[in-house]
Design an enzyme around this catalytic site. Structure first.
Site, PDB file in Angstrom:
ATOM      1  N   ASP A 138      36.426  57.705 -19.140  1.00  0.00           N
ATOM      2  CA  ASP A 138      36.211  56.296 -18.707  1.00  0.00           C
ATOM      3  C   ASP A 138      34.547  56.124 -18.618  1.00  0.00           C
ATOM      4  O   ASP A 138      34.091  56.960 -17.841  1.00  0.00           O
ATOM      5  CB  ASP A 138      36.885  56.043 -17.355  1.00  0.00           C
ATOM      6  CG  ASP A 138      38.198  56.195 -17.173  1.00  0.00           C
ATOM      7  OD1 ASP A 138      39.040  55.728 -18.269  1.00  0.00           O
ATOM      8  OD2 ASP A 138      38.850  56.406 -16.129  1.00  0.00           O
ATOM      9  N   GLU A 183      35.121  50.379  -9.781  1.00  0.00           N
ATOM     10  CA  GLU A 183      35.307  51.203 -10.887  1.00  0.00           C
ATOM     11  C   GLU A 183      34.264  52.244 -10.863  1.00  0.00           C
ATOM     12  O   GLU A 183      34.438  53.429 -11.239  1.00  0.00           O
ATOM     13  CB  GLU A 183      35.642  50.480 -12.197  1.00  0.00           C
ATOM     14  CG  GLU A 183      37.106  49.817 -12.468  1.00  0.00           C
ATOM     15  CD  GLU A 183      38.198  50.960 -12.591  1.00  0.00           C
ATOM     16  OE1 GLU A 183      37.745  52.131 -12.729  1.00  0.00           O
ATOM     17  OE2 GLU A 183      39.342  50.757 -12.615  1.00  0.00           O
TER      18      GLU A 183
END
Length: 130
Positions: A53, A35
């Protein structure tokens, strides 16, 4: 802050993520690798949903945190998105626990499904003493 792999593994263990909701420590480290590349300051904007995000786990502003600019944001973690970018990942871990408590669990993270699911993730904690 960019964590070293074993430093992150130890930190996540100390913050109670090892085995949380049945998710092994190695899976959490794998998730963070793919990620954010272990970077607490990582951000990525999603034009489709106009959401962003945030942080080491790339937690999304549409559902989990408030950044003051995401339409129809829910803020289920009751947290400012900027808190997810701190060097101290205590709040990011608390929010990740909230995310993984939903029915989708760890599968909420696309990078986990793409890079960690059904794989040998033991390498992510190898020689870390955890």
């Amino acid at each position: 802050k960019i964590f070293e792999r074993c430093e992150l593994a130890r930190t996540l263990k100390n913050l109670g993520l090892a085995g949380y909701k049945g998710v092994s420590l190695a899976n959490w480290v794998c998730l963070a690798k793919w990620e954010s590349n272990y970077n607490t300051r990582a951000t990525n904007y999603n034009p489709g949903s106009k959401s962003t995000d945030y942080g080491i786990f790339q937690i999304n502003s549409r559902y989990w945190c408030n950044d003051g600019k995401t339409p129809r944001a829910v803020n289920a973690c009751h947290i400012s998105c900027s808190a997810l970018l701190q060097d101290d990942i205590t709040q990011a871990v608390a929010c990740a626990k909230r995310v993984v408590s939903d029915p989708n669990g760890i599968r909420a993270w696309v990078a986990w499904r793409a890079h960690c699911e059904n794989r040998d993730v033991s390498q992510y904690v190898r020689n870390c003493g955890v």
